[in-house]
Design an enzyme around this catalytic site. Structure first.
Site, PDB file in Angstrom:
ATOM      1  N   HIS A   1     -65.985 -98.091 107.608  1.00  0.00           N
ATOM      2  CA  HIS A   1     -65.271 -98.863 106.363  1.00  0.00           C
ATOM      3  C   HIS A   1     -65.008-100.249 106.643  1.00  0.00           C
ATOM      4  CE1 HIS A   1     -61.916 -99.266 103.514  1.00  0.00           C
ATOM      5  NE2 HIS A   1     -62.369 -98.203 103.087  1.00  0.00           N
TER       6      HIS A   1
ATOM      7  N   ASP B   1     -55.285 -89.575  93.841  1.00  0.00           N
ATOM      8  CA  ASP B   1     -54.113 -89.938  94.436  1.00  0.00           C
ATOM      9  C   ASP B   1     -54.193 -91.468  94.717  1.00  0.00           C
ATOM     10  OD1 ASP B   1     -55.825 -90.234  96.687  1.00  0.00           O
ATOM     11  OD2 ASP B   1     -54.781 -88.497  97.662  1.00  0.00           O
TER      12      ASP B   1
ATOM     13  N   ARG C   1     -55.038 -95.616 106.182  1.00  0.00           N
ATOM     14  CA  ARG C   1     -54.070 -96.893 106.560  1.00  0.00           C
ATOM     15  C   ARG C   1     -53.011 -96.434 107.455  1.00  0.00           C
ATOM     16  NH1 ARG C   1     -53.060-101.391 102.892  1.00  0.00           N
ATOM     17  NH2 ARG C   1     -54.466-100.325 101.557  1.00  0.00           N
TER      18      ARG C   1
END
Length: 388
Positions: free
Chosen positions: A247, A99, A216
């Site tokens: 991250h 995706d 996000r």
């Protein structure tokens, strides 16, 4: 000698490469195809770790990543780059996975060149086009552009049928992440492993909770709530330590460092190579995540996983009782984690559940289906539905 059909396998990020590595290997092992690999390198460094682990050297590397890249940048560079390679190679089929923006752009480029697209891990849905963002729309658009749909489970297949996808184009295969996991050799963190800080930390805490969180849609207050929950968990459980590979995105790293960086039983480290990460999952007592792939990996390793999101495109794990959706509120995360940390019955219930994501043979099924399609015959009935 008959010309072998050419299959181009395209990926851009670490998760895609992990899940397509066993597919690349299966096509190469079959011997009946000319296999071409293309990396957009949407995420350069994290992709390279996986390519090294699985011994993949892409035939084409677009190396599109730039500093502070936005989604339009990634989309346009991927689309132009993949289009140029497709015009040169003219494969008989393109395979994409998952995706990401690379998946959408590569599927669109193949469509522009009238090349059939096979979508691996098709049919995952949250029914909220902004969560996860932009992944939910990327996979929906890949479905519209796709010709073959490799659904990991019956639930994913049903999602595709509800959207009007032709039944004969859908193949339930299981998820290739299980294939990839089975190929990662075990390792100990107590020897000369080149990770002295991590090994020392693991020896200092009786129980370790592994955390991954970077999505996000969780930026801002949800992320602060998640960090507050993690800090509370170590403060009220003196035997607990947390390992969190962070991250590099500043929206993640800045908050995590500020809220968790100075606690002696929380170890913040850079993202790990995939082999080390898999073994850290094996070592963990409990896993907390907002990641998609970890929701599949943890049950495959018999580890309880709490999903720090408001929804999930992988409800099979929740239905099977091997994963729980706990949201992003501090109280909910702490409450559900405490149940698992202090109830052997609750913990045992989650670790004894059946993994709904496959049996490690998804890649073989994908190769068989592509072979049948390109040979012009009806796809063989694969005994996947009972196993996936």
């Amino acid at each position: 000698m008959a010309k072998r059909p050419k299959v181009m396998i395209i990926f851009g990020t670490r998760p895609e490469a992990i899940k397509l590595a066993p597919v690349v290997r299966a096509f190469n092992d079959d011997g009946g195809f000319a296999t071409v690999t293309l990396a957009t390198a949407q995420h350069r460094h994290m992709l390279d770790q996986v390519l090294d682990l699985f011994g993949i050297v892409p035939d084409y590397d677009l190396d599109i990543m730039t500093a502070n890249q936005g989604l339009p940048d990634v989309t346009s560079r991927s689309l132009h780059g993949v289009d140029g390679v497709l015009r040169s190679e003219r494969p008989d089929m393109v395979l994409v996975q998952g995706d990401t923006t690379t998946v959408f752009a590569a599927a669109l480029a193949a469509y522009y060149n009238r090349i059939p697209v096979g979508h691996v891990e098709a049919g995952l849905r949250t029914s909220d086009k902004y969560s996860p963002f932009p992944e939910e729309m990327n996979r929906r658009m890949a479905t519209v552009l796709g010709d073959l749909h490799f659904a990991p489970t019956e639930w994913a297949r049903n999602n595709l049928l509800l959207e009007g996808v032709a039944e004969e184009s859908i193949h339930v295969t299981g998820n290739t992440i299980v294939d990839a996991l089975l190929g990662v050799p075990p390792r100990s963190f107590h020897g000369e492993d080149g990770l002295p800080e991590l090994s020392l930390f693991l020896r200092s805490v009786p129980r370790m909770v592994l955390v991954t969180a970077h999505r996000r849609e969780n930026f801002g207050q949800p992320f602060r709530e998640m960090c507050a929950a993690l800090r509370e968990l170590v403060e009220i459980n003196p035997d607990l330590g947390i390992v969190y590979p962070v991250h590099p995105n500043p929206n993640v790293r800045n908050v995590v460092t500020m809220m968790l960086g100075k606690h002696p039983r929380i170890l913040l480290i850079d993202p790990l190579d995939y082999g080390t990460f898999v073994n850290l999952m094996r070592y963990a007592y409990l896993i907390l995540t907002d990641s998609g792939g970890v929701q599949e990996e943890a049950p495959s390793l018999k580890k309880p996983v709490l999903i720090m999101r408001e929804n999930t495109e992988r409800p099979e794990g929740v239905s099977a009782g091997v994963a729980r959706l706990v949201g992003t509120r501090r109280e909910s995360i702490v409450g559900e984690a405490m149940r698992l940390l202090h109830s052997e019955q609750e913990y045992g219930r989650m670790t004894s559940g059946v993994n709904p994501f496959g049996d490690g043979k998804a890649s073989e099924r994908i190769v068989a289906a592509v072979k049948d399609i390109l040979a012009g015959s009806e796809p063989r009935v694969l005994a996947a539905r009972e196993n996936a």
